[in-house]
Design a protein around this motif. Structure first.
Motif, PDB file in Angstrom:
ATOM      1  N   GLU A 163      53.158  -3.032  12.787  1.00 32.35           N
ATOM      2  CA  GLU A 163      52.999  -1.755  12.090  1.00 32.35           C
ATOM      3  C   GLU A 163      52.028  -1.833  10.916  1.00 32.35           C
ATOM      4  O   GLU A 163      51.253  -0.883  10.696  1.00 32.35           O
ATOM      5  CB  GLU A 163      54.359  -1.252  11.606  1.00 32.35           C
ATOM      6  CG  GLU A 163      54.301   0.117  10.960  1.00 32.35           C
ATOM      7  CD  GLU A 163      55.677   0.621  10.562  1.00 32.35           C
ATOM      8  OE1 GLU A 163      55.793   1.813  10.211  1.00 32.35           O
ATOM      9  OE2 GLU A 163      56.635  -0.187  10.592  1.00 32.35           O
TER      10      GLU A 163
ATOM     11  N   TYR B 237      51.167   0.061  17.602  1.00 31.52           N
ATOM     12  CA  TYR B 237      52.533   0.369  18.007  1.00 31.52           C
ATOM     13  C   TYR B 237      52.671   0.106  19.513  1.00 31.52           C
ATOM     14  O   TYR B 237      52.410   0.980  20.340  1.00 31.52           O
ATOM     15  CB  TYR B 237      52.872   1.820  17.672  1.00 31.52           C
ATOM     16  CG  TYR B 237      52.645   2.132  16.208  1.00 31.52           C
ATOM     17  CD1 TYR B 237      53.634   1.920  15.266  1.00 31.52           C
ATOM     18  CD2 TYR B 237      51.407   2.619  15.768  1.00 31.52           C
ATOM     19  CE1 TYR B 237      53.428   2.192  13.921  1.00 31.52           C
ATOM     20  CE2 TYR B 237      51.183   2.893  14.426  1.00 31.52           C
ATOM     21  CZ  TYR B 237      52.195   2.674  13.509  1.00 31.52           C
ATOM     22  OH  TYR B 237      51.973   2.932  12.174  1.00 31.52           O
TER      23      TYR B 237
ATOM     24  N   ARG C 190      56.957  -3.696  17.148  1.00 36.64           N
ATOM     25  CA  ARG C 190      56.413  -2.612  16.332  1.00 36.64           C
ATOM     26  C   ARG C 190      56.548  -2.917  14.842  1.00 36.64           C
ATOM     27  O   ARG C 190      55.644  -2.622  14.058  1.00 36.64           O
ATOM     28  CB  ARG C 190      57.107  -1.309  16.684  1.00 36.64           C
ATOM     29  CG  ARG C 190      56.772  -0.824  18.085  1.00 36.64           C
ATOM     30  CD  ARG C 190      57.163   0.617  18.309  1.00 36.64           C
ATOM     31  NE  ARG C 190      56.685   1.103  19.594  1.00 36.64           N
ATOM     32  CZ  ARG C 190      56.675   2.367  19.947  1.00 36.64           C
ATOM     33  NH1 ARG C 190      57.146   3.293  19.110  1.00 36.64           N
ATOM     34  NH2 ARG C 190      56.214   2.737  21.122  1.00 36.64           N
TER      35      ARG C 190
END
Length: 258
Positions: free
Chosen positions: A136, A141, A132
């Motif tokens: 990001e 995610y 993640r």
């Protein structure tokens, strides 16, 4: 007549031999001192070399130590190493190392010789939190974990000679944003294959049937080139009523990463 006694016959070594022995003792002594010097020597050498890497909080010795690795002011985590002295007898530097950061860890064996550098036994794992953090910036995610096995990298005289690695993602739910709207899709477990193709590293992501979903090529200028096939678009929840062939490339993107 009796021949004059030589230096060896008188129990003394010739001057040149003594000089060579003294030089050998000095070289071995300096080498031993270097091996058992504090790991801070490596940190100082990196700073004076002008390299992008830094070693903070060094601990241990040159032959076995560790510290915090920074590259371009980014903390890559705790790195540790252990020198295998047998390689020095063959004119090369053999080092085993591990690195552990936030959400990932890896280990490998490096072999550095004249004009040839090899990394073998590269194994690593990236947790869900690590994935993640990596994705990001792209508003992706994922869940699950990624593992890398059988990693190998070889360079000869500033030229890549081999790149090899096999990856596996456990699959799971992925939330992403497209045009400001959020989407959630469940993916199956996927595999990845890293190879050297025409002198450039190529990463190919495969579906459970072994068919290509997307690939990423890294060129010598540090640009990553992404190609996404319709097969992946359909898997991501956007099938077309009369879609093209699954292997059709629909999206191509490039971004400088190095």
């Amino acid at each position: 007549m009796r021949a004059p006694a030589t230096a060896m016959q008188r129990g003394r070594l010739p001057g040149p031999v003594v000089g060579l022995l003294i030089l050998l003792v000095v070289i071995v002594g300096l080498f031993v001192l270097l091996l058992f010097a504090p790991a801070g020597v490596i940190s100082m050498a990196l700073e004076r070399s002008g390299a992008d890497g830094r070693l903070l909080a060094p601990a241990g010795r040159v032959h076995s130590g560790g510290g915090q690795l920074l590259i371009e002011n980014r903390n890559f985590g705790a790195v540790s190493w252990r020198l295998r002295p047998a390689g020095l007898l063959r004119g090369r530097l053999d080092v085993d190392f591990t690195i552990r950061g936030a959400g990932y860890d890896a280990e490998a064996r490096t072999r550095i010789g004249l004009g040839r550098q090899v990394v073998t036994g590269l194994e690593g794992q990236v947790t869900e939190a690590g994935l993640r953090a990596l994705l990001e910036p792209y508003e992706i995610y994922p869940s699950g974990e990624f593992t890398l096995s059988d990693g190998r990298l070889e360079a000869q005289r500033d030229r890549l000679a081999e790149v090899h690695g096999d990856g596996h993602w456990t699959g799971g739910f992925v939330r992403y944003f497209l045009a400001g709207q959020g989407w959630t899709v469940e993916f199956p477990a996927l595999d990845a294959r890293l190879r050297l193709v025409e002198g450039q590293p190529l990463l190919v992501v495969l579906d459970p049937n072994g068919d290509e979903l997307l690939d990423v090529r890294l060129d010598l200028d540090g640009w990553a080139h992404l190609r996404i096939r319709y097969r992946f678009i359909a898997m991501a929840g956007f099938p077309w009523p009369d879609g093209p062939a699954p292997e059709t490339i629909l999206i191509e993107l490039s971004e400088q990463v190095l």
